[in-house]
Design a protein around this motif. Structure first.
Motif, PDB file in Angstrom:
ATOM      1  N   GLN A  19     -36.084  -3.572  38.913  1.00  0.00           N
ATOM      2  CA  GLN A  19     -35.662  -2.045  39.792  1.00  0.00           C
ATOM      3  C   GLN A  19     -34.699  -1.446  38.975  1.00  0.00           C
ATOM      4  OE1 GLN A  19     -37.314  -1.230  42.748  1.00  0.00           O
ATOM      5  NE2 GLN A  19     -38.428  -2.972  42.172  1.00  0.00           N
ATOM      6  N   TYR A  20     -34.835  -1.469  37.498  1.00  0.00           N
ATOM      7  CA  TYR A  20     -33.875  -0.755  36.824  1.00  0.00           C
ATOM      8  C   TYR A  20     -34.508   0.803  36.703  1.00  0.00           C
ATOM      9  CZ  TYR A  20     -32.654  -5.340  35.349  1.00  0.00           C
ATOM     10  OH  TYR A  20     -32.404  -6.723  35.268  1.00  0.00           O
ATOM     11  N   ASP A  21     -33.423   1.709  35.871  1.00  0.00           N
ATOM     12  CA  ASP A  21     -33.924   3.029  35.827  1.00  0.00           C
ATOM     13  C   ASP A  21     -34.442   2.957  34.434  1.00  0.00           C
ATOM     14  OD1 ASP A  21     -34.105   5.970  35.936  1.00  0.00           O
ATOM     15  OD2 ASP A  21     -32.069   6.036  34.428  1.00  0.00           O
ATOM     16  N   VAL A  22     -35.881   3.389  34.411  1.00  0.00           N
ATOM     17  CA  VAL A  22     -36.614   3.152  33.329  1.00  0.00           C
ATOM     18  C   VAL A  22     -36.973   4.844  32.702  1.00  0.00           C
ATOM     19  CG1 VAL A  22     -38.693   2.416  32.066  1.00  0.00           C
ATOM     20  CG2 VAL A  22     -37.375   1.010  33.835  1.00  0.00           C
ATOM     21  N   VAL A  23     -36.511   5.058  31.652  1.00  0.00           N
ATOM     22  CA  VAL A  23     -36.754   6.560  30.922  1.00  0.00           C
ATOM     23  C   VAL A  23     -37.988   6.015  29.978  1.00  0.00           C
ATOM     24  CG1 VAL A  23     -35.859   8.366  29.916  1.00  0.00           C
ATOM     25  CG2 VAL A  23     -34.594   6.883  31.154  1.00  0.00           C
ATOM     26  N   GLY A  24     -39.080   6.567  30.234  1.00  0.00           N
ATOM     27  CA  GLY A  24     -40.243   6.473  29.495  1.00  0.00           C
ATOM     28  C   GLY A  24     -41.242   5.227  30.035  1.00  0.00           C
ATOM     29  N   GLU A  25     -42.391   4.866  29.144  1.00  0.00           N
ATOM     30  CA  GLU A  25     -43.266   3.796  29.886  1.00  0.00           C
ATOM     31  C   GLU A  25     -42.885   2.464  29.146  1.00  0.00           C
ATOM     32  OE1 GLU A  25     -45.367   4.956  32.037  1.00  0.00           O
ATOM     33  OE2 GLU A  25     -44.734   6.971  31.966  1.00  0.00           O
ATOM     34  N   LEU A  26     -43.058   1.650  30.156  1.00  0.00           N
ATOM     35  CA  LEU A  26     -42.798   0.080  29.941  1.00  0.00           C
ATOM     36  C   LEU A  26     -43.931  -0.298  29.054  1.00  0.00           C
ATOM     37  CD1 LEU A  26     -41.040  -1.580  32.992  1.00  0.00           C
ATOM     38  CD2 LEU A  26     -39.981  -1.112  30.630  1.00  0.00           C
ATOM     39  N   THR A  27     -45.235   0.337  29.068  1.00  0.00           N
ATOM     40  CA  THR A  27     -46.125  -0.367  28.616  1.00  0.00           C
ATOM     41  C   THR A  27     -46.425   0.013  27.130  1.00  0.00           C
ATOM     42  OG1 THR A  27     -47.437   1.788  29.139  1.00  0.00           O
ATOM     43  CG2 THR A  27     -47.949  -0.014  30.544  1.00  0.00           C
ATOM     44  N   ASP A  28     -45.200   0.946  26.834  1.00  0.00           N
ATOM     45  CA  ASP A  28     -45.071   1.405  25.262  1.00  0.00           C
ATOM     46  C   ASP A  28     -44.258   0.283  24.507  1.00  0.00           C
ATOM     47  OD1 ASP A  28     -46.391   3.941  25.277  1.00  0.00           O
ATOM     48  OD2 ASP A  28     -44.360   4.653  25.706  1.00  0.00           O
ATOM     49  N   LEU A  29     -43.978  -0.857  25.581  1.00  0.00           N
ATOM     50  CA  LEU A  29     -43.408  -1.966  24.889  1.00  0.00           C
ATOM     51  C   LEU A  29     -44.261  -3.138  24.480  1.00  0.00           C
ATOM     52  CD1 LEU A  29     -40.047  -2.240  27.138  1.00  0.00           C
ATOM     53  CD2 LEU A  29     -40.187  -1.411  24.782  1.00  0.00           C
ATOM     54  N   LEU A  30     -45.766  -2.932  24.506  1.00  0.00           N
ATOM     55  CA  LEU A  30     -46.616  -3.622  24.376  1.00  0.00           C
ATOM     56  C   LEU A  30     -46.955  -3.334  22.708  1.00  0.00           C
ATOM     57  CD1 LEU A  30     -48.677  -3.682  27.526  1.00  0.00           C
ATOM     58  CD2 LEU A  30     -46.955  -5.359  26.799  1.00  0.00           C
ATOM     59  N   PRO A  31     -47.058  -4.346  22.031  1.00  0.00           N
ATOM     60  CA  PRO A  31     -47.437  -3.890  20.662  1.00  0.00           C
ATOM     61  C   PRO A  31     -48.774  -3.268  20.399  1.00  0.00           C
ATOM     62  CG  PRO A  31     -47.368  -6.371  21.010  1.00  0.00           C
ATOM     63  CD  PRO A  31     -46.898  -5.759  22.352  1.00  0.00           C
ATOM     64  N   ALA A  32     -48.845  -2.674  19.561  1.00  0.00           N
ATOM     65  CA  ALA A  32     -50.491  -2.010  19.030  1.00  0.00           C
ATOM     66  C   ALA A  32     -50.982  -3.211  18.509  1.00  0.00           C
ATOM     67  CB  ALA A  32     -50.093  -0.874  17.910  1.00  0.00           C
ATOM     68  N   ASP A  33     -52.459  -3.092  18.504  1.00  0.00           N
ATOM     69  CA  ASP A  33     -53.265  -4.131  17.578  1.00  0.00           C
ATOM     70  C   ASP A  33     -52.892  -4.221  16.429  1.00  0.00           C
ATOM     71  OD1 ASP A  33     -54.583  -4.582  20.218  1.00  0.00           O
ATOM     72  OD2 ASP A  33     -56.196  -3.076  19.597  1.00  0.00           O
ATOM     73  N   PRO A  34     -53.048  -5.537  15.807  1.00  0.00           N
ATOM     74  CA  PRO A  34     -52.884  -5.511  14.233  1.00  0.00           C
ATOM     75  C   PRO A  34     -53.495  -4.758  13.644  1.00  0.00           C
ATOM     76  CG  PRO A  34     -53.213  -8.021  15.564  1.00  0.00           C
ATOM     77  CD  PRO A  34     -53.602  -6.851  16.575  1.00  0.00           C
ATOM     78  N   ARG A  35     -52.493  -4.399  12.428  1.00  0.00           N
ATOM     79  CA  ARG A  35     -53.163  -3.424  11.636  1.00  0.00           C
ATOM     80  C   ARG A  35     -53.628  -4.244  10.173  1.00  0.00           C
ATOM     81  NH1 ARG A  35     -48.537   0.974  10.702  1.00  0.00           N
ATOM     82  NH2 ARG A  35     -47.387  -0.966  10.714  1.00  0.00           N
ATOM     83  N   SER A  36     -54.440  -3.636   9.359  1.00  0.00           N
ATOM     84  CA  SER A  36     -54.898  -4.237   8.284  1.00  0.00           C
ATOM     85  C   SER A  36     -53.537  -3.765   7.409  1.00  0.00           C
ATOM     86  CB  SER A  36     -56.200  -3.837   7.690  1.00  0.00           C
ATOM     87  OG  SER A  36     -56.217  -2.147   7.232  1.00  0.00           O
ATOM     88  N   GLY A  37     -53.377  -4.662   6.314  1.00  0.00           N
ATOM     89  CA  GLY A  37     -52.295  -4.410   5.157  1.00  0.00           C
ATOM     90  C   GLY A  37     -51.783  -5.510   4.741  1.00  0.00           C
ATOM     91  N   ARG A  38     -50.621  -5.614   3.599  1.00  0.00           N
ATOM     92  CA  ARG A  38     -50.249  -6.717   3.125  1.00  0.00           C
ATOM     93  C   ARG A  38     -48.925  -6.922   3.862  1.00  0.00           C
ATOM     94  NH1 ARG A  38     -49.530  -6.028  -3.102  1.00  0.00           N
ATOM     95  NH2 ARG A  38     -48.302  -4.362  -2.398  1.00  0.00           N
TER      96      ARG A  38
END
Length: 337
Positions: free
Chosen positions: A292-311
């Motif tokens: 029940q905190y004051d959230v500014v933005g979307e909590l779903t943005d704290l979920l990581p994106a799918d892994p990217r290719s790279g080194r």
């Protein structure tokens, strides 16, 4: 007595350098608009956080005036009749008792005490945190660092600064939910100043017309540059590692000599670690929703994106490392009078 005091306690690698740079650059303008940053410079807030958390490696080297800085910040807060902001990510790594004592000091200086926590998704924090540790002298390879974090080893150092739920348990236990503000770092692709505007909305200060171009250089390293620095760390005797050497490494060496000596590549999270990072992130988001905190933005943005290719840094070749080392030496020679 201040109307409100906001304590911004991190988290680390969540845009804190960017925000603090802007707050201190525009300190006079913000003061005119009702928001005071007490002290003389960001250094005072760093020393105050070190005192609050009991960071002996810093506190032991402070002169008598600096050892009094927390008391001075509180006194300035009490003497101000508007709003006050104190900010440093080292506050996050305080014990529950230390946090309670600090909040009690602030409660005696302001009508309302507010906590501000900026939060970034773990998928981006982990590579950034490893690179920061390397700049501070760490020798641990990237993949081993990820495995250590996953197991919770290394005295939980990473999680002491990144376990948002744990930080809130220590800092927000006695604060009303509406005075605990979680500012979510926007996802990639968002406007550059969105984090600045989000924090300004929490602080209730007008930032219209204030320049938001970063003053501090973006000294993030490429995977080859970071791996070279890690290998350099392995040949520096541990007993020679000091606060002064760390400052030199992060500043003049990494920023002025090493950065830009190899092409940029995105730091990726290996697929092997994507599952547990996602699971940990989902647990965090669920716990924050219940708070029940004051959230500014979307909590779903704290979920990581799918892994990217790279080194990953350990895949840098000896030839690439030699090329970067050659460039760095040439830059050092060119700097000589």
């Amino acid at each position: 007595m201040a109307r409100r005091v906001f304590l911004h306690c991190g988290t680390a690698k969540s845009g804190t350098t960017y925000l603090q740079d802007l707050w201190w650059r525009h300190r006079d303008a913000l003061r005119d608009r009702g928001l005071l940053l007490p002290g003389e410079a960001l250094r005072d807030h760093f020393h105050a956080a070190a005192l609050v958390k009991g960071m002996d490696v810093i506190v032991d080297d402070l002169d008598p005036a600096d050892r009094d800085v927390w008391r001075r910040l509180v006194a300035e807060t009490r003497a101000w009749d508007g709003d006050v902001l104190i900010s440093h990510e080292h506050f996050s790594d305080s014990t529950a008792d230390a946090a309670a004592a600090a909040l009690a000091d602030l409660a005696a200086a302001a009508d309302e005490v507010h906590l501000v926590v900026t939060v970034r998704d773990l998928g981006r924090v982990l590579p950034s945190a490893w690179q920061q540790r390397v700049k501070q002298g760490a020798r641990q390879p990237y993949r081993k660092f990820l495995a250590t974090v996953r197991r919770g080893d290394d005295d939980q150092k990473f999680w002491r600064y990144q376990d948002v739920v744990g930080i809130l348990d220590r800092w927000a236990a006695d604060l009303p939910g509406e005075r605990v503000h979680l500012v979510v770092v926007p996802p990639p692709g968002a406007d550059r100043d969105e984090l600045w505007l989000r924090t300004a909305s929490v602080l209730g200060v007008d930032v219209g017309g204030l320049d938001t171009d970063p003053r501090l250089p973006n000294d993030s390293l490429s995977i080859v540059e970071a791996e070279l620095l890690r290998r350099v760390n392995t040949v520096i005797p541990r007993e020679r590692r000091s606060v002064a050497l760390t400052r030199l490494t992060k500043g003049a060496f990494a920023r002025d000599l090493l950065a830009g000596s190899a092409p940029k590549e995105p730091f990726v999270l290996p697929a092997k670690h994507a599952g547990w990072v996602r699971e940990r992130s989902e647990e965090m988001v669920a716990a924050l929703r219940e708070g029940q905190y004051d959230v500014v933005g979307e909590l779903t943005d704290l979920l990581p994106a799918d892994p990217r290719s790279g080194r990953t840094p350990d895949q840098a070749s000896d030839g690439e490392l030699l090329a970067v080392a050659t460039t760095v030496v040439a830059r050092m020679i060119e700097q000589e009078p």
